[in-house]
Design a protein around this motif. Structure first.
Motif: not given
Lengths: 116, 113
Positions: A38-48
Motif C-alpha cells: 500500500a502507498l507509503g507502507q512496506g510490502p506485506q507477504f501474500i503467499f509463496q
C-alpha cells in the motif's frame, strides 16, 4: 538475462470485480512470492509458490488466490475487489532447489492496481 | 509473531554527512535483507546478510548484522543526492528457506544538495 517481469503494469477495476496479475520469474529461479504494498507502507507477504504449490501464506483472505505453472510463472487472482485492495502488487522470484540455492529475492516492476 | 522495526522512519540530511538507519527484529533469524525503493518503482536488493557479524559494503553504503542483539544497521557515508530513496529491511521467518519475508516500515531518506 531477463529479470522478473510482471503484467500488466497498471490496472483499474471497480469494486466487486475480479483481477488476475501475472509474473514470470528470473531465469533459473523456481520460487515466486507475491507481496502487496500500500502507498507509503512496506510490502506485506501474500503467499509463496514452489513446485506449483502454495508453500506459505500471509494474513490475507481467501479472496486472494494464486497458481504456479510448470514453467515457474505465476498468477495472482483477487476476487470481489474492495477499495482497500488498491496497491502495488509485487512479485519476487528466488531459487529454492539445487546447489545454487539463493536466499535473495528479486522483485519485478510491480502492477499498480486501482479499485474504484 | 515476528516484528521488524526501523528507525528513523524519515531522515532529511545534507550531502556529505554520515548517518545510520537501524533495523530491530523480535525473534531469532539469521537472514536479513536491505532493499532500496525509488518513488513509484520496485524494490532493488542492496545487501543480504546471512550470519552474525556479517558486514557488507557497496559504495557509500555499509550494512551489518548482529543476530544476538537482533539488530542490523545501514550506514551511509558522505551522503550524496542520488542516495535519496526509501530503504527497507526485511527478515526471514523460516529456518531453511525464504518462505516469508517480514518487512520494516521503511526509512524515507532525503539528501539535500
Amino acid at each position: 538475462d531477463a529479470g522478473v517481469t510482471q503484467s500488466p503494469t497498471h490496472l483499474i477495476k471497480t469494486r466487486g470485480q475480479q483481477v488476475t496479475l501475472r509474473c514470470s520469474p528470473k531465469s533459473g529461479h523456481d520460487t515466486v512470492s507475491w507481496y502487496q504494498q500500500a502507498l507509503g507502507q512496506g510490502p506485506q507477504f501474500i503467499f509463496q509458490y514452489y513446485e506449483e504449490e502454495e508453500r506459505q501464506r500471509g494474513n490475507f483472505p481467501d479472496r486472494f488466490s494464486g497458481h504456479q505453472f510448470p514453467n515457474y510463472s505465476s498468477e495472482l487472482n483477487v476476487n470481489a475487489l474492495l477499495l482497500g485492495d488498491s496497491a502495488l502488487y509485487l512479485c519476487a522470484s528466488s531459487k529454492t532447489s539445487g546447489r545454487a540455492r539463493s536466499y535473495e529475492q528479486y522483485f519485478g516492476p510491480g502492477t499498480r492496481l486501482t479499485v474504484t | 509473531e515476528l516484528k521488524v522495526e526501523q528507525n528513523p522512519l524519515f531522515l532529511s540530511m545534507q550531502e556529505g554527512k554520515n548517518y545510520t538507519i537501524y533495523c530491530n527484529y523480535s525473534t531469532t533469524s539469521d537472514r536479513l535483507y536491505w532493499y532500496r525503493q525509488d518513488p513509484g518503482k520496485s524494490l532493488e536488493s542492496l545487501f543480504v546478510l546471512l550470519s552474525n557479524g556479517a558486514v557488507k559494503q557497496e559504495g557509500r553504503l555499509m550494512a551489518s548484522l548482529d543476530t544476538k542483539a537482533r539488530l542490523s544497521t545501514l550506514h551511509i557515508t558522505a551522503a550524496v543526492h542520488d542516495l535519496s530513496a526509501t530503504y527497507f529491511c526485511a527478515v526471514d521467518t523460516v529456518g531453511d528457506s525464504n518462505y516469508q519475508l517480514i518487512w520494516g516500515a521503511g526509512t524515507k531518506l532525503i539528501i539535500k544538495p
